[in-house]
Every structure is written in structure tokens, then in C-alpha cells.
Design a protein around this motif. Structure first.
Motif, PDB file in Angstrom:
ATOM      1  N   ILE A 225      -2.994  -6.721  -2.791  1.00  3.56           N
ATOM      2  CA  ILE A 225      -3.003  -5.828  -1.632  1.00  3.56           C
ATOM      3  C   ILE A 225      -4.311  -5.952  -0.850  1.00  3.56           C
ATOM      4  CG2 ILE A 225      -2.838  -3.434  -0.863  1.00  3.56           C
ATOM      5  CD1 ILE A 225      -1.268  -2.808  -3.359  1.00  3.56           C
ATOM      6  N   VAL A 226      -5.406  -5.929  -1.566  1.00  9.20           N
ATOM      7  CA  VAL A 226      -6.710  -5.938  -0.896  1.00  9.20           C
ATOM      8  C   VAL A 226      -6.895  -7.220  -0.092  1.00  9.20           C
ATOM      9  CG1 VAL A 226      -9.198  -5.884  -1.303  1.00  9.20           C
ATOM     10  CG2 VAL A 226      -7.690  -4.427  -2.648  1.00  9.20           C
TER      11      VAL A 226
ATOM     12  N   ARG B 239       1.206   5.790  -6.076  1.00  6.02           N
ATOM     13  CA  ARG B 239       0.628   5.725  -4.720  1.00  6.02           C
ATOM     14  C   ARG B 239       1.596   6.333  -3.703  1.00  6.02           C
ATOM     15  NH1 ARG B 239      -1.129   0.653  -5.430  1.00  6.02           N
ATOM     16  NH2 ARG B 239       0.694  -0.236  -4.418  1.00  6.02           N
TER      17      ARG B 239
ATOM     18  N   PHE C  35      -2.502   6.473   3.396  1.00  6.50           N
ATOM     19  CA  PHE C  35      -3.601   5.612   3.853  1.00  6.50           C
ATOM     20  C   PHE C  35      -3.660   5.595   5.385  1.00  6.50           C
ATOM     21  CE2 PHE C  35      -2.816   4.102  -0.369  1.00  6.50           C
ATOM     22  CZ  PHE C  35      -4.059   3.704  -0.840  1.00  6.50           C
TER      23      PHE C  35
ATOM     24  N   LEU D  17      -5.259   0.574  -5.130  1.00 12.42           N
ATOM     25  CA  LEU D  17      -4.986  -0.755  -4.580  1.00 12.42           C
ATOM     26  C   LEU D  17      -5.704  -1.822  -5.399  1.00 12.42           C
ATOM     27  CD1 LEU D  17      -5.422  -0.120  -0.725  1.00 12.42           C
ATOM     28  CD2 LEU D  17      -3.377   0.132  -2.129  1.00 12.42           C
ATOM     29  N   ASP D  18      -6.696  -1.389  -6.139  1.00 14.10           N
ATOM     30  CA  ASP D  18      -7.521  -2.304  -6.924  1.00 14.10           C
ATOM     31  C   ASP D  18      -7.916  -1.570  -8.212  1.00 14.10           C
ATOM     32  OD1 ASP D  18      -8.830  -4.618  -7.453  1.00 14.10           O
ATOM     33  OD2 ASP D  18     -10.154  -4.570  -5.698  1.00 14.10           O
TER      34      ASP D  18
ATOM     35  N   GLY E  84       3.640   1.601  -1.316  1.00 13.30           N
ATOM     36  CA  GLY E  84       4.281   1.803  -2.613  1.00 13.30           C
ATOM     37  C   GLY E  84       5.455   0.878  -2.892  1.00 13.30           C
TER      38      GLY E  84
ATOM     39  N   ASP F 195       1.246  -2.200 -12.612  1.00 11.72           N
ATOM     40  CA  ASP F 195       1.335  -2.411 -11.157  1.00 11.72           C
ATOM     41  C   ASP F 195       2.427  -1.542 -10.539  1.00 11.72           C
ATOM     42  OD1 ASP F 195      -0.702  -4.126 -11.063  1.00 11.72           O
ATOM     43  OD2 ASP F 195       0.477  -5.937 -10.619  1.00 11.72           O
ATOM     44  N   SER F 196       3.626  -1.566 -11.161  1.00  9.23           N
ATOM     45  CA  SER F 196       4.745  -0.830 -10.566  1.00  9.23           C
ATOM     46  C   SER F 196       4.557   0.677 -10.719  1.00  9.23           C
ATOM     47  CB  SER F 196       6.072  -1.280 -11.176  1.00  9.23           C
ATOM     48  OG  SER F 196       6.034  -1.117 -12.562  1.00  9.23           O
TER      49      SER F 196
ATOM     50  N   THR G  21       0.833  -1.201   0.000  1.00 18.30           N
ATOM     51  CA  THR G  21       0.000   0.000   0.000  1.00 18.30           C
ATOM     52  C   THR G  21       0.871   1.256   0.000  1.00 18.30           C
ATOM     53  OG1 THR G  21      -1.712  -1.152   1.233  1.00 18.30           O
ATOM     54  CG2 THR G  21      -1.786   1.239   1.299  1.00 18.30           C
TER      55      THR G  21
ATOM     56  N   ALA H 153       2.188   1.631  -8.039  1.00 21.67           N
ATOM     57  CA  ALA H 153       2.864   1.633  -6.734  1.00 21.67           C
ATOM     58  C   ALA H 153       3.640   2.939  -6.559  1.00 21.67           C
ATOM     59  CB  ALA H 153       3.801   0.438  -6.621  1.00 21.67           C
TER      60      ALA H 153
ATOM     61  N   ASN I 136     -10.262   1.661  -1.990  1.00 26.04           N
ATOM     62  CA  ASN I 136      -9.260   0.825  -2.660  1.00 26.04           C
ATOM     63  C   ASN I 136      -9.031   1.281  -4.104  1.00 26.04           C
ATOM     64  OD1 ASN I 136      -9.024  -0.698  -0.361  1.00 26.04           O
ATOM     65  ND2 ASN I 136     -10.405  -2.322  -1.052  1.00 26.04           N
TER      66      ASN I 136
ATOM     67  N   THR J 110       7.241  -2.326  -4.195  1.00 19.49           N
ATOM     68  CA  THR J 110       6.834  -3.164  -5.330  1.00 19.49           C
ATOM     69  C   THR J 110       6.988  -4.644  -5.017  1.00 19.49           C
ATOM     70  OG1 THR J 110       9.057  -3.096  -6.222  1.00 19.49           O
ATOM     71  CG2 THR J 110       7.536  -1.415  -7.002  1.00 19.49           C
TER      72      THR J 110
END
Lengths: 385, 234
Positions: free
Chosen positions: A377-378, B88, B94, B61-62, A301, B81-82, A299, B85, B56, A303
Motif C-alpha cells: 500500500i505504502v 481498517r 484516510f 498500512l505498514d 480495506g 494482512d486480510s 487503504t 484490511a 501509515n 483485500t
């Protein structure tokens, strides 16, 4: 390249000290066992490789433990005249201090002068000590390792009670030798055969016998012919001989242990496999306990790759520390006597031990690392530890 | 707030479906939502209505099954994805109901964790983490481990961690859900201060109507759809 939270890895070690120590300990033990097994086998191989090609040994054909009469010496010497020097070894056995195995090392009766001719080139011992030993009937020389282990120095008395031979011998240390070759250990005592024989005779024990005749040839090419000549000469006597090169004699001695390389190989493999299961289980347990933490890191960040590297490194480091400590101990045993074999720890053993530790770390860390890196993650955040 | 002009976060026609054992659960259906820069938005509704799913998706996150989620000019679904990340770590902080601190790290180390993903060096990371902890009133608890802190203090550390990288968006999932009334009030005061004084955009999921009253706007959801929108002090 993102930074990796190494501090987190060390913090986990601190949090689960006992688990980390037990895992490290299991790798340490497995690599230590592997290291010593390999050291023993390499020691056997090295002692064979360093045997003098110019030396032949003549022993009883019946058994290594059967004696030959001392009276054979003139006949063998005559056969070897101009071709070789000859000496004798007689295993004395006996009890030094007590029956504790730590006091059970090699003791041989021999002739100081001929011994020097046949084995002198392999040893480091000053002239004065050789001289003194030849002159003093109750003199003895001992290896440097024996001197260290039994805290003996020149001038000390060594009292041994006979069991193969009768009587008690009282010796004075006149020299401490060092060996130039690994085929000759530094944990043996050599003393005067005449004194041994006389003591045993006075006590009514066995006399006039030797364990082996040892010959140093001028030319190694003579080895086969002279060996055959000696054995043929005693073929029809009550004391048949088996004469062979020093290497073959040593190999015969080693074979008394059976097929050790195979046995040790299986043993070492089983131990390493058991260790792999233990470390894999621990690493998987660690990863499962940290699923929610993994979710938090992702979350924030971090990887998949970072977490994969972090998990693999944790496993690798733990195993390398355990393996490294084991290899330090194995390395310290270089040159020590392991069951009559001089331990030999070449660099290849150290690298192999470290390689095995690294392989244990990588294999046992692989599945947890994949688990951690593939977690959504979720899903990870939903699971509370 | 004029959301259309300074929108930070946009949901357009978003569907989200969870699949469990061959069964499909439509959590969000055609959701349209805009959150303005500097807005404090509360999301309320019964359990399973899709509140946390919105967080999320907003935090990357999703990903949605249909529709788009846009942050500024970035469409989150188009990022790998990266890339998501990295996005984020730069833009979102969060805050979880259960704090989700790393138990083996001190408060300062927890707060410094996301700073590892920034170009700051060790000394700068330490200073930044300490600054964030002072903002949440924990300047005297920096070397404490989570188990040495009260629930309220743990949540403050979590907020400091969320603030550490100075993100534009704070996503809070029931941040007062595990706290007593006094601690909850302190946390809500803190969030309100961060919104007013630091201009942080906050999206907060809550079941507590008094917590929602702190927001500029409250959206009520039911079965994946917005059913009511209430202004400040509703």
C-alpha cells in the motif's frame, strides 16, 4: 465474502473507451479468424464424412480438369448393369452477369432423369419440379443458397456465357432444391447436358464430353470391384479413368488446397499469439496506470484477493465479449459456402472459440492481477499517475 | 485531555527502518506515543522526519520493525494482512493531500466505495454516501466527477469518503497542502467540527503552523523522535 467493486471495472471501460474497444476488437478478429479457419476445416471433414458410401466417381486419370468422352457412358453402364445407376457431371464454367467472384458458383450439365436416380435421395425437390426439369430442355434446378444469394426464383431466366464450352445458354429455373447432406452443397445449378452440348456444337466449341461419371451402387461392397473393372477397361485407351469412392474423390478435390489443416493451424496459432501479446500489453498498461488507485482501494480495506479477482475479471470479460461476438458471426456462417466447402459450425467450435477467448483473458490478466494484488500500500500510494 | 485513561491509539517503542538498495534508513526510533479517544492531534516536523510513517503505522498500512502499535485492545502487528484490511475498513478513515479520489467514479460513488465492505445493501449505501456528502456541504455535487470539482470540493469528497463508514479514527496527511488559503480554512473548519461535534479522533500531519493550531495538541518530530509537545492554541 467481501463485495467486489464491479462498478469500478465498468467505469474503467467507459474512461478508456477507445482502448477497451481496440482490445476487444483484436480479440474479436483473432477469434473470428480462428473460428472461420476451423469452420473451413470441419466443413471439409464433414463433407467427407457424409459422402455416400454407395457412390463411386469415375474421372480422367490425367487430371480432374480433363474431360472424358461422353461415348464411354454406354460401356460403363454395361459394366454397371444391374449393380448401379449412372449419370454424368460436366463442369460448364461460364460467366453469369460478370466476372465478379460472387457470381462464380457451380454449374453442371447433366441428365435430369439419371441425375435424379443417382443424387435424388440426397435432395429435397418436389416431383413436379423433377418432372418439369426432365421435360424442359432449357430447364435448370438451383440450390436454395444460390436462389437466395442471386435473388432467383422459379420461372426466372439465367443467362450464362460459355468459356470452357462455346455459345450462350439461356435457362429457366424450374426447381429449387435443398440438400439433406453436407456433402452436397446448395449453391449449384444443374441443367440439361444435351442442351449444353448442342449450344456449344452450334457455336463451334467442344462437344460430346463430360467431367465425371457418377454411379450409385446397389451394394457398397461392389465398389472396389466395379471401380477396378472400369479402370482396367480403359487402361490402354487414350482416356484412362480413375474410379474411386465419392469420399476419396472429395478428399482428392480437397487436397488441391494442400495441407490446409496444418497451414490453418499455424496461421490461427500465430494470430492468437499476436492477440495475446496485444491484450497482455493493454492489461499491464491498465494496471500500471492504476497503481495509486490500487493503493487507495487497499487503504479503504479491499483485500489482495478482491483486487486480483477484479483485475482478472476485467480482462476475462473484455476477451469474452470480443470472442462471443466473433462466435456469433461464425455461427451465422453455418451452412454457407467457403471456397467450395460447406461451412460447418458444430457446438464444439463455439465452445472452443469461447474457451480460447477466456484463456486469452485469463493469461493476459494474470500478470497485471498479480502485480496489483502484491503491491504494498505504502509503495502504491507514493506513485502518482 | 486525559490520554492515559481513554487512549485509542498507542505506539510503544516503535522502530521503523526503510531499506533501499542495501542502505538502511531509520525513520522512527523507539517512538512512544498515545492518542486519546476524541483527540485532535497534529504532527509537524521537517520532511523525512517520520510524520507520514506514523500515519501509515497508525492506519495499519505498514507494520513496525520493533515495538507495538495498539488500537483499543487490538495490536495491529499481530493481525494478518486480510484482518488488518477488515480492521481498517471498520475503524479508520484516510484523508490524503492529493485527495486520491477515483477519477472514473462520481462523488457519490467514491464515497460509497468503502461501504461495499459493510453489510449495507445498495439503497442503504447510497443513502449513507449522500448523508456523508451533505455533512461536508456537497449535497449538490453528488453526481459530479472529480475533474468537475475544485480542489477544496475534491478534498471534501475525500473527507466524506473517510467518514462514510463512521470510523473512530481519521488520519489526515497534509489535507490542506494542495489547497488555497480559503479552501484550507474551510477544510480545517470541517475537521474541527467533525472532532467537536462527532467525536472523531483525528491525527493530522501538516507543515502549516496555522493548521496545527486547530489541534488539541501538536507533536514536533525530528529524525524519528518526538522533540516537542505543544498544547492547544500554542
Amino acid at each position: 465474502m467481501p463485495r467486489i467493486p464491479w462498478r469500478l471495472m465498468f467505469a474503467h471501460f467507459r474512461r478508456n473507451k477507445l482502448r477497451a474497444l481496440l482490445t476487444l476488437g483484436s480479440v474479436f478478429m483473432a477469434v473470428l479468424i480462428f473460428g472461420f479457419l476451423r469452420t473451413f476445416i470441419v466443413g471439409m471433414e464433414t463433407s467427407l464424412a457424409e459422402c455416400n458410401a454407395n457412390r463411386i466417381i469415375s474421372a480422367s486419370k490425367l487430371s480432374l480438369f480433363a474431360h472424358l468422352p461422353k461415348s464411354l457412358e454406354p460401356e460403363i453402364a454395361e459394366m454397371a448393369a444391374g449393380k448401379a445407376s449412372i449419370t454424368t457431371f460436366t463442369w460448364y464454367g461460364g460467366i453469369y452477369i460478370d466476372a465478379d467472384p460472387s457470381h462464380y458458383w457451380g454449374r453442371f450439365g447433366t441428365d435430369p432423369v439419371s441425375f435424379r436416380k443417382v443424387y435424388g435421395p440426397d435432395l429435397i425437390l418436389d416431383d413436379a419440379a423433377w418432372q418439369r426439369w426432365a421435360e424442359l430442355r432449357q430447364g435448370c434446378i438451383i440450390g436454395a443458397d444460390l436462389a437466395r444469394d442471386e435473388s432467383l426464383k422459379i420461372g426466372d431466366r439465367v443467362h450464362i456465357t460459355g468459356n470452357i464450352f462455346s455459345g450462350e445458354i439461356d435457362l429457366e429455373v424450374v426447381g429449387i432444391y435443398r440438400s439433406k447432406v453436407r456433402s452436397f452443397d446448395q449453391k449449384t445449378l444443374f441443367f440439361n447436358w444435351d442442351y449444353m452440348n448442342e449450344t456449344s456444337k452450334q457455336a463451334g466449341g467442344r462437344t460430346n464430353c463430360v467431367s465425371t461419371y457418377c454411379l450409385l451402387l446397389n451394394d457398397a461392397q461392389e465398389s472396389a470391384a466395379l471401380s477396378q473393372k472400369i479402370d482396367t477397361a480403359f487402361e490402354n485407351s487414350p482416356h484412362r479413368t480413375m474410379t474411386q469412392t465419392e469420399r476419396a474423390f472429395q478428399a482428392q478435390f480437397n487436397s488441391m488446397w494442400g495441407n490446409l489443416p496444418l497451414f490453418f493451424g499455424i496461421l490461427g496459432g500465430v494470430v492468437l499469439l499476436a492477440c495475446l501479446m496485444v491484450t497482455s500489453n493493454t492489461m499491464m498498461l491498465n494496471a500500471r496506470e492504476r497503481i495509486q488507485e490500487t493503493g487507495v482501494l487497499k487503504t479503504l480495506g479491499f483485500t489482495k484477493g478482491t483486487l486480483l479477482v477484479l483485475t482478472l475479471t476485467e480482462s476475462l470479460l473484455l476477451c469474452l465479449i470480443g470472442g462471443g461476438l466473433a462466435m456469433l458471426i461464425v455461427n451465422a456462417a453455418d451452412g454457407a459456402i467457403l471456397m467450395f466447402v460447406i461451412a460447418s459450425v458444430p457446438a464444439s467450435t463455439i465452445w472452443l472459440g469461447l474457451g480460447i477467448a477466456a484463456a486469452l483473458g485469463l493469461i493476459s490478466g494474470l500478470f497485471p492481477a498479480l502485480l496489483v494484488s502484491r503491491l504494498e500500500i505504502v509503495d502504491a500510494l507514493r506513485r502518482r499517475a | 485531555m486525559e490520554m492515559a485513561e481513554n487512549a485509542l491509539l498507542r505506539f510503544h517503542g516503535v522502530d521503523k527502518i526503510y531499506r533501499r538498495g542495501g542502505e538502511e534508513l531509520h525513520v522512527l526510533a523507539g517512538l512512544d506515543l498515545t492518542v486519546g479517544e476524541g483527540e485532535f492531534l497534529a504532527l509537524m516536523g521537517p520532511s523525512g522526519c517520520g510524520k507520514s510513517t506514523i500515519l501509515n503505522l497508525a492506519g495499519g498500512l505498514d507494520t513496525p520493525d520493533a515495538g507495538t502499535v495498539t488500537f483499543g485492545q487490538d495490536e495491529l502487528g499481530a493481525l494478518s494482512d486480510s484482518e488488518r484490511a477488515a480492521w481498517r475498513s471498520r475503524n479508520v478513515g484516510f484523508i490524503f493531500q492529493a485527495y486520491n479520489l477515483i477519477p472514473v467514479l462520481t462523488a457519490r460513488q467514491n464515497v460509497a466505495l468503502p461501504l461495499l465492505l459493510t453489510p449495507l445493501n445498495g439503497r442503504e449505501r447510497k443513502e449513507q454516501a449522500e448523508r456523508a456528502l451533505r455533512i461536508v456541504g456537497l449535497g449538490d455535487r453528488m453526481e459530479h466527477f472529480p475533474n468537475q470539482l475544485s480542489g477544496g470540493q475534491e478534498q471534501r469528497v475525500a473527507i466524506a469518503r473517510a467518514l462514510a463508514t463512521d470510523p473512530r479514527l481519521l488520519l489526515a496527511d497534509e489535507p490542506t497542502g494542495d489547497l488555497d488559503a480559503n479552501s484550507a480554512k474551510d477544510i480545517l473548519d470541517l475537521l474541527q467540527r467533525l472532532n467537536r461535534e462527532n467525536g472523531k479522533t483525528i491525527v493530522m500531519v501538516t507543515h502549516d503552523p496555522s493548521a496545527a493550531e486547530r489541534a488539541h495538541r501538536t507533536l514536533k518530530l525530528d529524525k524519528g523522535r518526538l522533540v516537542q509537545s505543544l498544547g492547544a492554541g500554542h
